[in-house]
Scaffold this motif. Structure first.
Motif, short mmCIF file in Angstrom:
data_model
loop_
_atom_site.label_atom_id
_atom_site.label_comp_id
_atom_site.label_asym_id
_atom_site.label_seq_id
_atom_site.Cartn_x
_atom_site.Cartn_y
_atom_site.Cartn_z
N SER A 118 -3.09 11.85 10.78
CA SER A 118 -3.23 11.28 9.42
C SER A 118 -1.86 10.90 8.86
CB SER A 118 -3.96 12.25 8.49
OG SER A 118 -3.17 13.38 8.22
N ALA A 119 -0.84 11.69 9.19
CA ALA A 119 0.52 11.34 8.72
C ALA A 119 0.98 10.02 9.34
CB ALA A 119 1.50 12.46 9.07
N LEU A 120 0.71 9.85 10.63
CA LEU A 120 1.12 8.59 11.28
C LEU A 120 0.31 7.41 10.73
CD1 LEU A 120 1.69 9.35 15.08
CD2 LEU A 120 3.16 9.78 13.13
N GLU A 121 -0.96 7.64 10.45
CA GLU A 121 -1.81 6.55 9.94
C GLU A 121 -1.32 6.04 8.59
OE1 GLU A 121 -6.04 7.83 12.07
OE2 GLU A 121 -5.53 8.58 10.08
N ALA A 122 -0.65 6.91 7.84
CA ALA A 122 -0.17 6.51 6.51
C ALA A 122 1.14 5.75 6.58
CB ALA A 122 0.01 7.76 5.64
N ASP A 123 1.72 5.63 7.77
CA ASP A 123 3.02 4.97 7.91
C ASP A 123 2.83 3.67 8.70
OD1 ASP A 123 5.56 4.12 8.43
OD2 ASP A 123 6.30 6.06 9.13
N PRO A 124 2.96 2.52 8.04
CA PRO A 124 2.74 1.24 8.74
C PRO A 124 3.65 1.08 9.96
CG PRO A 124 3.02 0.89 6.37
CD PRO A 124 3.33 2.32 6.62
N ALA A 125 4.79 1.74 9.97
CA ALA A 125 5.70 1.60 11.11
C ALA A 125 5.10 2.19 12.39
CB ALA A 125 7.03 2.29 10.79
N HIS A 126 4.09 3.03 12.25
CA HIS A 126 3.50 3.67 13.43
C HIS A 126 2.16 3.04 13.83
CE1 HIS A 126 6.13 7.34 12.57
NE2 HIS A 126 6.50 6.89 13.75
N ALA A 127 1.89 1.86 13.30
CA ALA A 127 0.58 1.24 13.54
C ALA A 127 0.26 1.12 15.03
CB ALA A 127 0.53 -0.12 12.87
N SER A 140 0.88 -1.18 0.00
CA SER A 140 0.00 0.00 0.00
C SER A 140 0.92 1.22 0.00
CB SER A 140 -0.93 -0.01 1.22
OG SER A 140 -0.15 0.04 2.40
N TRP A 141 0.44 2.30 -0.57
CA TRP A 141 1.26 3.50 -0.61
C TRP A 141 1.46 4.06 0.79
CZ3 TRP A 141 4.06 4.24 -4.60
CH2 TRP A 141 3.62 3.89 -5.87
N SER A 142 2.61 4.59 1.02
CA SER A 142 2.93 5.27 2.29
C SER A 142 3.97 6.32 1.93
CB SER A 142 3.51 4.27 3.30
OG SER A 142 4.78 3.84 2.87
N PRO A 143 4.22 7.28 2.78
CA PRO A 143 5.26 8.27 2.47
C PRO A 143 6.59 7.61 2.14
CG PRO A 143 3.94 9.04 4.29
CD PRO A 143 3.48 7.64 4.01
N ARG A 144 6.94 6.55 2.87
CA ARG A 144 8.22 5.91 2.63
C ARG A 144 8.24 5.18 1.28
NH1 ARG A 144 10.87 3.35 8.00
NH2 ARG A 144 9.91 5.18 8.91
N ALA A 145 7.06 4.65 0.89
CA ALA A 145 7.00 3.93 -0.39
C ALA A 145 7.12 4.87 -1.59
CB ALA A 145 5.70 3.14 -0.48
N SER A 156 -3.56 8.80 -7.77
CA SER A 156 -4.86 8.79 -7.07
C SER A 156 -4.65 8.91 -5.57
CB SER A 156 -5.62 7.48 -7.34
OG SER A 156 -5.61 7.18 -8.67
N TRP A 157 -3.66 8.17 -5.09
CA TRP A 157 -3.40 8.19 -3.64
C TRP A 157 -2.97 9.59 -3.19
CZ3 TRP A 157 1.19 8.65 -0.60
CH2 TRP A 157 1.04 8.31 0.73
N LEU A 158 -2.09 10.21 -3.97
CA LEU A 158 -1.63 11.55 -3.60
C LEU A 158 -2.78 12.56 -3.66
CD1 LEU A 158 1.81 11.75 -5.46
CD2 LEU A 158 1.47 11.81 -2.99
N GLU A 159 -3.62 12.41 -4.67
CA GLU A 159 -4.72 13.35 -4.85
C GLU A 159 -5.66 13.32 -3.65
OE1 GLU A 159 -7.11 12.47 -8.28
OE2 GLU A 159 -7.47 14.60 -8.64
N GLU A 160 -5.84 12.13 -3.11
CA GLU A 160 -6.79 11.99 -1.98
C GLU A 160 -6.11 12.19 -0.63
OE1 GLU A 160 -8.31 8.10 -2.66
OE2 GLU A 160 -9.28 8.68 -4.53
#
Lengths: 296, 261
Positions: B102-111, A88-93, A141-145
């Motif tokens: 929301s930033a933490l939720e997007a990072d699996p490392a912070h689950a 899944s997309w994430s900032p690190r990905a 799409s992910w970035l847009e949302e």
């Protein structure tokens, strides 16, 4: 830079390291540009045998497309249990995709700073998504949302990666001969086209245009480990498989910015033979794992 | 080390005057590494490179039992760290808690931290939101107008292996400024904490400076710690004395852990 803590797992490997007393960017540029032996071409027999072995031992097409890179191959060979998550997309990905393109914008003079370049790149990705109606789940799409907080985290990761690249080398000596941000080479396996190999590298530096001599630079997270040479070998193999008309790259230079380590793997035919062996091993392991899942 | 209520602009204080920056000693990083390798060779020999001893600056400067903060404090720190990134990346924060979460939720490392925050009862959640917003006012004062030409990076991970990978010095620096040092020291590192500054802050900064020196091959210009709880700032000009202190702390920490084997 000091010698990384890597223990090559195969013989006949030549590793070189940057000079420690020079500024990092100069030492790394010197390491990349040093003349090497005339590069060899990938053995066509190896290409044929590898395709045959992968097709014979790979998971069936019904398991879907498999794009194998160093990460997935080395993970398959790793005996230690690890949690496997669906992508899944994430900032690190996103950091590598956006960071490399942003570095290209800065080094080609399109943007003044990494921050500006990453923002421009994100805007472009989103615009392309809107115009081309890319599939749901795409990066655009992910970035847009994404929320403001997520967008900020994405920018933060990509800016750090772009900065690592633009401060990596002495650009006045390599700018004209370096390509940044090309798509990774991919080789779809003849006989099993649902399986493909991907070589993750970030820069290509031309050493001799006439003879297609080149060095590839691969940025990696963290610090080198005993599998790092395998990782770099795979980059050389995929480059040879995907561009059979060219000689193998002269060297693959791995750089680990987080630990300040770098290492140059001088490529020979034995480098690619070694990589081919562990690719086949990994694909076999993947089929075993798929078989266990089916049984369960 | 200078320790004071936050100057009007921490970033300006960190960068200082360009013509006063010290020259890089090209042999310093190698010398420090040799010193460490010599002193650690014996006490780290029993460690397995496949399961290295990880040491953070905090772990080296705090007593073992108190070195792991409770999950709620970790969650607060992670939320404020996300805001730190947002201030640098975008220069604005609309809703501190929502943006950071929301930033933490997007990072699996912070689950795990995200689960902790979502598991709070409404009163606790409201209290944490207020706290995070208060911490953000300090960040807004210092990090909203950092010129992008100073190459600001956030949450930069540093990881330096020693003794054949048996010991790994690691940290995540909230803010890094400046291009890598070539002739003169130019990198500045800012550590942001949601706690008050402590007596151990100077020691911790010396280890951060050492890690960056070993990683990059050149000593940073300055390292600093900003407390978003009190607004205090500790700024440390990096010199041989600071780096020597860092080396001694690393050796002491490895020996202390080696003694328990």
């Amino acid at each position: 830079m000091t010698k990384p803590d890597v223990a090559p797992r195969h013989d006949e490997v030549t590793l070189r390291y940057p000079v420690t007393m020079l500024p990092r960017s100069r030492a790394l540029s010197d390491l990349i540009l040093e003349p090497g032996p005339t590069p060899e071409r990938l053995d066509l027999g190896l290409r044929r045998v590898l395709a045959h072995r992968i097709a014979a031992s790979a998971p069936a097409r019904s398991w879907g497309a498999m794009r194998l890179d160093s990460y997935s191959i080395l993970a398959a060979l790793d005996e230690r249990p690890r949690e496997r998550r669906a992508f899944s997309w994430s900032p690190r990905a996103t950091k590598r995709i956006l960071g490399v393109r942003a570095a290209h914008r800065v080094l080609s003079g399109q943007c003044a700073t990494p921050t500006e370049a990453v923002r421009a790149e994100i805007d472009d990705v989103i615009n392309r998504t809107e115009q081309q109606h890319t599939r749901p789940g795409s990066l655009g799409s992910w970035l847009e949302e994404s929320t403001l907080g997520v967008r900020a985290a994405v920018i933060g990761e990509a800016v750090a990666h772009a900065t690592d690249i633009i401060t990596l080398l002495e650009w006045e000596s390599v700018r004209e001969i370096t390509t940044i941000g090309q798509a990774d080479p991919v080789w779809a396996v003849p006989g099993a086209p649902w399986i493909s190999l991907r070589g993750r590298r970030d820069l290509e530096v031309t050493l001799d245009h006439e003879h297609h001599e080149r060095a590839l630079v691969a940025l990696r997270p963290g610090r080198p480990n005993p599998h790092s040479i395998d990782d770099l070998s795979l980059v050389a193999l995929v480059e040879g498989l995907s561009q059979p008309e060219k000689p193998l790259p002269t060297r693959i230079v791995g750089v680990w910015p987080a630990s300040g380590k770098s290492i140059s793997l001088e490529v020979t035919r034995s480098t690619t033979q070694h990589a081919a062996r562990f690719v086949v091993d990994a694909v076999s392991k993947m089929r075993e794992m798929v078989g266990h899942k089916s049984a369960a | 080390m200078e320790l004071a209520a936050a100057p009007t602009d921490v970033i300006l204080s960190l960068r200082g005057q360009r013509d006063l920056r010290p020259r890089i000693d090209p042999g310093l990083a190698g010398g420090l590494r040799s010193w460490l390798e010599d002193d650690l060779a014996e006490c780290a020999s029993h460690l397995d490179p496949n399961e290295p001893l990880f040491l953070s600056p905090r772990a080296m400067t705090h007593e073992a039992l108190s070195s792991v903060p409770p999950l709620s404090a970790l969650a607060r720190g992670a939320l404020v760290s996300a805001l730190c990134t947002q201030r640098l990346s975008l220069g604005e924060v609309n809703h501190p808690m929502d943006d950071a979460l929301s930033a933490l939720e997007a990072d699996p490392a912070h689950a795990e931290l995200v689960d902790t925050v979502h598991g709070l009862d409404p009163d606790e959640f409201a209290r944490l939101s207020s706290e995070v917003a208060a911490h953000d006012t300090v960040l807004a004062r210092h990090l909203s107008r950092v010129p992008s030409s100073w190459l600001p990076r956030s949450n930069v991970r540093l990881s330096v292996p020693l003794v054949g990978g048996r010991v790994v010095l690691g940290t995540v620096v909230n803010v890094v400024l400046g291009a890598p040092s070539v002739n003169v020291a130019s990198i500045c590192l800012l550590h942001v904490t949601t706690s008050s500054l402590e007596e151990t802050t100077a020691a911790m900064l010396s280890v951060v400076a050492l890690i960056e020196t070993l990683r990059s091959g050149a000593q940073p210009l300055r390292v600093a710690s900003l407390s978003t709880a009190t607004g205090e700032v500790a700024i440390c000009d990096v010199n041989d004395h600071v780096l020597t202190q860092g080396v001694e702390l690393v050796v002491r920490a490895v020996r202390a852990r080696g003694a328990g084997q």
